[in-house]
Design a protein around this motif. Structure first.
Motif, mmCIF file in Angstrom:
data_model
loop_
_atom_site.group_PDB
_atom_site.id
_atom_site.type_symbol
_atom_site.label_atom_id
_atom_site.label_comp_id
_atom_site.label_asym_id
_atom_site.label_seq_id
_atom_site.Cartn_x
_atom_site.Cartn_y
_atom_site.Cartn_z
ATOM 1 N N ARG A 63 0.866 -1.032 -0.008
ATOM 2 C CA ARG A 63 -0.018 -0.093 0.033
ATOM 3 C C ARG A 63 0.989 1.180 -0.041
ATOM 4 O O ARG A 63 0.478 1.990 -0.785
ATOM 5 N N ILE A 64 1.810 1.257 0.697
ATOM 6 C CA ILE A 64 2.889 2.381 0.863
ATOM 7 C C ILE A 64 3.480 2.790 -0.484
ATOM 8 O O ILE A 64 3.649 3.718 -0.954
ATOM 9 N N ARG A 65 3.720 1.508 -1.094
ATOM 10 C CA ARG A 65 4.569 1.594 -2.404
ATOM 11 C C ARG A 65 3.514 2.180 -3.502
ATOM 12 O O ARG A 65 4.061 2.679 -4.360
ATOM 13 N N THR A 66 2.323 2.441 -3.319
ATOM 14 C CA THR A 66 1.452 3.048 -4.466
ATOM 15 C C THR A 66 1.730 4.550 -4.263
ATOM 16 O O THR A 66 1.343 5.208 -5.249
ATOM 17 N N VAL A 67 2.168 4.987 -3.211
ATOM 18 C CA VAL A 67 2.515 6.339 -3.096
ATOM 19 C C VAL A 67 3.827 6.905 -3.061
ATOM 20 O O VAL A 67 4.024 8.094 -2.969
ATOM 21 N N PHE A 68 4.722 6.135 -2.616
ATOM 22 C CA PHE A 68 6.180 6.403 -2.310
ATOM 23 C C PHE A 68 7.100 5.514 -3.232
ATOM 24 O O PHE A 68 6.746 4.444 -3.851
ATOM 25 N N ASN A 69 8.440 5.894 -3.057
ATOM 26 C CA ASN A 69 9.377 5.146 -3.988
ATOM 27 C C ASN A 69 9.722 3.943 -3.089
ATOM 28 O O ASN A 69 9.532 3.830 -2.056
ATOM 29 N N PRO A 70 10.505 2.918 -3.562
ATOM 30 C CA PRO A 70 11.011 1.693 -2.916
ATOM 31 C C PRO A 70 11.588 1.913 -1.619
ATOM 32 O O PRO A 70 11.412 1.138 -0.673
ATOM 33 N N VAL A 71 12.523 2.791 -1.283
ATOM 34 C CA VAL A 71 13.234 2.959 -0.443
ATOM 35 C C VAL A 71 12.139 3.376 0.914
ATOM 36 O O VAL A 71 12.322 2.757 1.887
ATOM 37 N N VAL A 72 11.511 4.256 0.819
ATOM 38 C CA VAL A 72 10.489 4.603 1.731
ATOM 39 C C VAL A 72 9.553 3.429 1.927
ATOM 40 O O VAL A 72 8.964 3.037 3.088
ATOM 41 N N GLY A 73 9.002 3.028 0.719
ATOM 42 C CA GLY A 73 8.073 1.884 0.769
ATOM 43 C C GLY A 73 8.503 0.638 1.413
ATOM 44 O O GLY A 73 7.972 -0.188 2.223
ATOM 45 N N ILE A 74 9.976 0.526 1.593
ATOM 46 C CA ILE A 74 10.400 -0.593 2.360
ATOM 47 C C ILE A 74 10.746 -0.324 3.676
ATOM 48 O O ILE A 74 10.539 -1.028 4.612
ATOM 49 N N LEU A 75 11.308 1.017 3.919
ATOM 50 C CA LEU A 75 11.820 1.391 5.239
ATOM 51 C C LEU A 75 10.700 1.514 6.373
ATOM 52 O O LEU A 75 10.815 1.223 7.201
ATOM 53 N N VAL A 76 9.630 2.104 5.803
ATOM 54 C CA VAL A 76 8.613 2.513 6.784
ATOM 55 C C VAL A 76 7.772 1.281 7.397
ATOM 56 O O VAL A 76 7.739 0.845 8.603
ATOM 57 N N PRO A 77 7.571 0.264 6.599
ATOM 58 C CA PRO A 77 6.840 -1.311 7.098
ATOM 59 C C PRO A 77 7.981 -2.024 7.781
ATOM 60 O O PRO A 77 7.510 -2.462 8.734
ATOM 61 N N SER A 78 9.272 -1.674 7.519
ATOM 62 C CA SER A 78 10.354 -2.559 8.248
ATOM 63 C C SER A 78 10.325 -1.770 9.763
ATOM 64 O O SER A 78 10.534 -2.718 10.696
ATOM 65 N N VAL A 79 10.490 -0.622 9.909
ATOM 66 C CA VAL A 79 10.284 0.201 11.095
ATOM 67 C C VAL A 79 9.257 -0.197 11.867
ATOM 68 O O VAL A 79 9.157 -0.514 13.107
ATOM 69 N N ALA A 80 8.249 -0.144 11.017
ATOM 70 C CA ALA A 80 6.680 -0.404 12.007
ATOM 71 C C ALA A 80 6.695 -1.927 12.476
ATOM 72 O O ALA A 80 6.450 -2.254 13.315
ATOM 73 N N PHE A 81 7.245 -2.892 11.550
ATOM 74 C CA PHE A 81 7.135 -4.312 11.870
ATOM 75 C C PHE A 81 8.099 -4.573 13.019
ATOM 76 O O PHE A 81 7.806 -5.209 14.123
ATOM 77 N N ALA A 82 9.141 -3.893 13.108
ATOM 78 C CA ALA A 82 10.074 -3.947 14.230
ATOM 79 C C ALA A 82 9.683 -3.556 15.463
ATOM 80 O O ALA A 82 9.770 -3.923 16.694
ATOM 81 N N GLY A 83 9.008 -2.288 15.344
ATOM 82 C CA GLY A 83 8.614 -1.606 16.281
ATOM 83 C C GLY A 83 7.333 -2.141 17.252
ATOM 84 O O GLY A 83 7.445 -2.074 18.467
ATOM 85 N N LEU A 84 6.613 -3.088 16.328
ATOM 86 C CA LEU A 84 5.813 -3.821 17.074
ATOM 87 C C LEU A 84 6.029 -4.876 17.990
ATOM 88 O O LEU A 84 5.502 -5.302 18.971
ATOM 89 N N HIS A 85 7.238 -5.526 17.606
ATOM 90 C CA HIS A 85 7.781 -6.370 18.493
ATOM 91 C C HIS A 85 8.085 -5.919 19.928
ATOM 92 O O HIS A 85 8.461 -6.674 20.856
ATOM 93 N N TRP A 86 8.342 -4.796 20.214
ATOM 94 C CA TRP A 86 8.350 -3.971 21.480
ATOM 95 C C TRP A 86 7.189 -4.738 22.321
ATOM 96 O O TRP A 86 7.663 -5.239 23.600
ATOM 97 N N PHE A 87 5.969 -5.196 22.043
ATOM 98 C CA PHE A 87 5.069 -5.468 22.896
ATOM 99 C C PHE A 87 5.277 -7.081 23.228
ATOM 100 O O PHE A 87 4.564 -7.500 24.087
ATOM 101 N N ALA A 88 6.011 -7.607 22.547
ATOM 102 C CA ALA A 88 6.377 -9.105 22.636
ATOM 103 C C ALA A 88 7.660 -9.263 23.605
ATOM 104 O O ALA A 88 7.915 -10.596 23.897
ATOM 105 N N LEU A 89 8.092 -8.211 24.000
ATOM 106 C CA LEU A 89 9.513 -8.201 24.872
ATOM 107 C C LEU A 89 8.710 -7.958 26.259
ATOM 108 O O LEU A 89 8.142 -7.215 26.669
ATOM 109 N N SER A 90 9.188 -8.844 27.133
ATOM 110 C CA SER A 90 9.148 -8.705 28.690
ATOM 111 C C SER A 90 10.543 -8.516 29.377
ATOM 112 O O SER A 90 11.253 -8.920 29.196
ATOM 113 N N GLY A 91 10.407 -7.585 30.406
ATOM 114 C CA GLY A 91 11.453 -7.178 31.220
ATOM 115 C C GLY A 91 12.412 -6.344 30.578
ATOM 116 O O GLY A 91 12.082 -5.726 29.514
ATOM 117 N N GLY A 92 13.675 -5.961 30.837
ATOM 118 C CA GLY A 92 14.627 -5.373 30.241
ATOM 119 C C GLY A 92 14.500 -4.041 30.415
ATOM 120 O O GLY A 92 13.327 -3.466 30.944
#
Length: 277
Positions: free
Chosen positions: A183-212
């Motif tokens: 969906r993001i690639r429909t309005v942005f170039n490949p760099v943004v289209g890859i980077l934004v989902p990657s950061v979002a994907f990694a960021g959501l793993h925050w909620f899978a971490l306990s402690g630290g």
């Protein structure tokens, strides 16, 4: 001048709608799957009176989060997007062309298989390198909840290995590469289209971490951006969702395999390196 200003406004509106819908579907799919899991657990435990084990809970989570929340929501979005988009475009007054997109999937070609192999080793190298760096820096990282359960019940890890290939990899890639990146690639170039989902994907793993510590968990999330970028680049390059699904599946399966042997043979160094990933 007025026409140019109107075109810029239309373009901005389409960009905002694309980004908000993509990220909303990504987070919403996981939340929907989690809500279904919790609801099912409550019904089975308190309504039916079943005594659910950790394995039962894990299986339900895989089915509802990765199966329904990720894969199901992704496929439903692609199926019903034209109908939903029509109402949103009328509501916001968007007159620009409607951009179609789907989630291409096919039997991998020889080139695709080569990308899977290279991508797998790159993602694994990023994970191992990040773990070694965290160990050297003595960062106080949290523990991945699934890995933590596996530590207490090693037999569950044997379930997570095939589940990585059959549910986790395909489900999460359909949602985050197929829908969010697509969906993001429909309005942005490949760099943004890859980077934004990657950061979002990694960021959501925050909620899978306990402690630290907060800094330690931010460090873990930043490391997870690297394999996510590999998944994103492989999808952009091959235009075949099967490719990142296989890379992701084999990547996760390898981490769980390493964790299983570290638990069985009590290798504390390997355990601490894998628990955060």
């Amino acid at each position: 001048m007025a026409r140019a200003a109107d075109e810029r406004q239309q373009s901005l509106l389409q960009t905002v709608v694309a980004v908000v819908s993509a990220l909303g579907i990504g987070a919403g799919g996981l939340l929907f799957g989690t809500a279904l899991t919790v609801l099912t657990l409550v019904i089975l435990q308190f309504g039916v009176g079943l005594n659910l084990t950790t394995t039962h809970i894990l299986v339900l989570g895989l089915i509802f989060v990765q199966g329904v929340g990720c894969a199901g929501v992704a496929l439903a979005y692609v199926r019903f997007r034209p109908r939903i988009a029509s109402g949103i475009r009328d509501l916001l007054g968007i007159d620009g062309p409607f951009v179609e997109f789907d989630i291409p999937a096919s039997v991998p070609s020889f080139r695709d298989v080569a990308v899977v192999v290279v991508g797998y080793f790159l993602a694994l190298a990023a994970a191992i390198g990040g773990s070694l760096l965290a160990s050297q820096l003595a960062v106080d990282t949290g523990t991945n909840s699934a890995a933590e359960v596996g530590m207490e019940n090693p037999e569950i890890i044997l379930l997570l290995i095939p589940a990585s290939l059959l549910l986790v990899g395909p489900g999460e890639e359909l949602l985050f590469r197929g829908v969010v990146q697509g969906r993001i690639r429909t309005v942005f170039n490949p760099v943004v289209g890859i980077l934004v989902p990657s950061v979002a994907f990694a960021g959501l793993h925050w909620f899978a971490l306990s402690g630290g510590s907060t800094a330690g968990n931010l460090f873990v999330v930043s490391l997870l951006v690297l394999p996510a970028l590999v998944f994103g680049v492989s999808y952009e390059y091959t235009d075949n969702i099967v490719v990142p699904s296989l890379i992701h599946g084999f990547y996760n399966a390898t981490l769980f395999t390493g964790l299983y042997f570290s638990v069985v043979y009590a290798d504390q160094t390997v355990q601490s390196a894998l628990l955060a990933l």
